[in-house]
Design a protein around this motif. Structure first.
Motif, PDB file in Angstrom:
ATOM      1  N   SER A 116     -29.421   7.696 -18.930  1.00 49.36           N
ATOM      2  CA  SER A 116     -28.134   7.831 -19.621  1.00 49.36           C
ATOM      3  C   SER A 116     -28.000   6.518 -20.705  1.00 49.36           C
ATOM      4  O   SER A 116     -28.911   5.765 -20.722  1.00 49.36           O
ATOM      5  CB  SER A 116     -26.869   7.285 -18.532  1.00 49.36           C
ATOM      6  N   GLU A 119     -27.567   3.155 -19.080  1.00 50.45           N
ATOM      7  CA  GLU A 119     -28.736   2.716 -18.417  1.00 50.45           C
ATOM      8  C   GLU A 119     -29.992   3.882 -18.541  1.00 50.45           C
ATOM      9  O   GLU A 119     -30.227   4.404 -17.784  1.00 50.45           O
ATOM     10  CB  GLU A 119     -28.300   2.709 -16.923  1.00 50.45           C
ATOM     11  N   TRP A 122     -32.656   4.339 -15.450  1.00 54.12           N
ATOM     12  CA  TRP A 122     -32.236   4.723 -13.939  1.00 54.12           C
ATOM     13  C   TRP A 122     -31.071   5.420 -13.717  1.00 54.12           C
ATOM     14  O   TRP A 122     -31.004   5.977 -12.805  1.00 54.12           O
ATOM     15  CB  TRP A 122     -32.168   3.272 -13.390  1.00 54.12           C
ATOM     16  N   GLU A 123     -30.029   5.509 -14.722  1.00 50.86           N
ATOM     17  CA  GLU A 123     -28.715   6.164 -14.067  1.00 50.86           C
ATOM     18  C   GLU A 123     -28.984   7.607 -14.146  1.00 50.86           C
ATOM     19  O   GLU A 123     -29.439   8.503 -15.127  1.00 50.86           O
ATOM     20  CB  GLU A 123     -27.533   5.867 -15.117  1.00 50.86           C
ATOM     21  N   TYR A 124     -28.596   8.268 -12.943  1.00 47.80           N
ATOM     22  CA  TYR A 124     -28.606   9.775 -12.949  1.00 47.80           C
ATOM     23  C   TYR A 124     -27.148  10.279 -13.308  1.00 47.80           C
ATOM     24  O   TYR A 124     -26.208   9.850 -12.587  1.00 47.80           O
ATOM     25  CB  TYR A 124     -28.572  10.173 -11.439  1.00 47.80           C
ATOM     26  N   LEU A 125     -27.045  10.668 -14.445  1.00 47.66           N
ATOM     27  CA  LEU A 125     -25.804  11.235 -15.053  1.00 47.66           C
ATOM     28  C   LEU A 125     -25.364  12.810 -14.699  1.00 47.66           C
ATOM     29  O   LEU A 125     -25.886  13.716 -15.118  1.00 47.66           O
ATOM     30  CB  LEU A 125     -25.929  11.369 -16.592  1.00 47.66           C
ATOM     31  N   GLN A 130     -18.863   9.480 -14.869  1.00 41.41           N
ATOM     32  CA  GLN A 130     -19.890   9.081 -15.618  1.00 41.41           C
ATOM     33  C   GLN A 130     -20.241   9.379 -17.036  1.00 41.41           C
ATOM     34  O   GLN A 130     -20.457   8.589 -18.121  1.00 41.41           O
ATOM     35  CB  GLN A 130     -21.273   9.154 -14.800  1.00 41.41           C
ATOM     36  N   ASN A 134     -20.280   7.157 -20.410  1.00 43.67           N
ATOM     37  CA  ASN A 134     -21.372   7.227 -21.171  1.00 43.67           C
ATOM     38  C   ASN A 134     -21.014   7.482 -22.748  1.00 43.67           C
ATOM     39  O   ASN A 134     -22.101   7.147 -23.476  1.00 43.67           O
ATOM     40  CB  ASN A 134     -22.448   7.853 -20.610  1.00 43.67           C
TER      41      ASN A 134
END
Ligand code: ZN
Length: 244
Positions: A116, A119, A122-125, A130, A134
């Motif tokens: 994302s 992040e 690491w971030e699972y969007l 979210q 973002n």
């Protein structure tokens, strides 16, 4: 311009070959990261990406395989596969994967990021909440994301209202509306996770102003056989045939 958009190849060369054959001619290839990890063919996949991609960014598995992020952040099977993948890499391929960041502004209209904008590694969007947050982290109209292995679209209207996630069906062509902003995940080439085992990709057409989504079958049994021969964890081979 016709741009082939791919993500999360994960060392699945049979899937990558099928995608490259099915995509037809393209002017550029943008690769959203996780070129390696999980699968049996890291060097073949990096060779193809070095040859064909215009832009390649890093994903969390790429960084783990080259010891740039902590392997303890992964479950035991993913960790085993990452260690194996890292050991196979030629020095040139290791060096190639050491360079790119996990986020890359293509121009003032398009952004590429693995996880994302907030992040990148690491971030699972995956949720609308979210997505809304973002959209505040970048200025381009369209952000292409990977990482979750799930093809999806979020749209932000000029009013600030966000639609999605919507799940683009294979064969769907989405018009890009000039007043909207977007998150677009093409899905995963080498380890699809939305209960559809077919390899996924997308085509951005900047003349037609469309994004086309496509799924295609590939030789899953071949990748599974190579994984078993390499001694990679059996659940990682099994999941390919279920698309999870
Ligand atoms: Zn991945």
């Amino acid at each position: 311009m016709r741009v082939l958009i791919i993500s999360d190849i994960h060392s699945n060369y049979a899937a990558l070959e099928a995608v490259l054959a099915a995509a037809g001619p393209y002017d550029q290839l943008w690769n959203l990261g996780d070129t390696i990890g999980y699968g049996p063919c890291p060097n073949e996949c990096v060779t193809a990406v070095r040859q064909f991609s215009t832009i390649t960014i890093a994903g969390n598995h790429d960084l783990a395989c080259i010891n740039k992020v902590d392997l303890s952040d992964f479950n035991p099977e993913a960790r085993t596969a990452n260690i194996w993948n890292g050991k196979q890499l030629t020095p040139e391929h290791y060096a190639f994967l050491s360079v790119p960041p996990a986020i890359h502004p293509v121009d003032d209209r398009f952004l590429m990021v693995h996880g994302s904008p907030r992040e990148p590694v690491w971030e699972y969007l995956l949720t609308r909440h979210q997505a809304v947050e973002n959209f505040g982290y970048f200025s381009q109209q369209i952000c292409f994301i990977g990482h979750s292995h799930v093809p999806l679209v979020f749209r932000l209207r000029p009013t600030g209202m966000c639609d999605g996630p919507s799940s683009p069906e294979s064969g769907m062509t989405m018009p890009i509306q000039p007043e909207m902003r977007y998150f677009v995940n093409p899905g995963s080439v080498g380890q699809p996770r939305n209960q559809d085992p077919r390899a996924a990709f997308a085509i951005l057409d900047t003349e037609a102003e469309t994004i086309h989504f496509q799924r295609i079958e590939y030789d899953i049994a071949k990748t599974q056989r190579l994984m078993r021969e390499a001694g990679l964890p059996e659940p990682l081979a099994m999941r390919l045939q279920y698309g999870m």
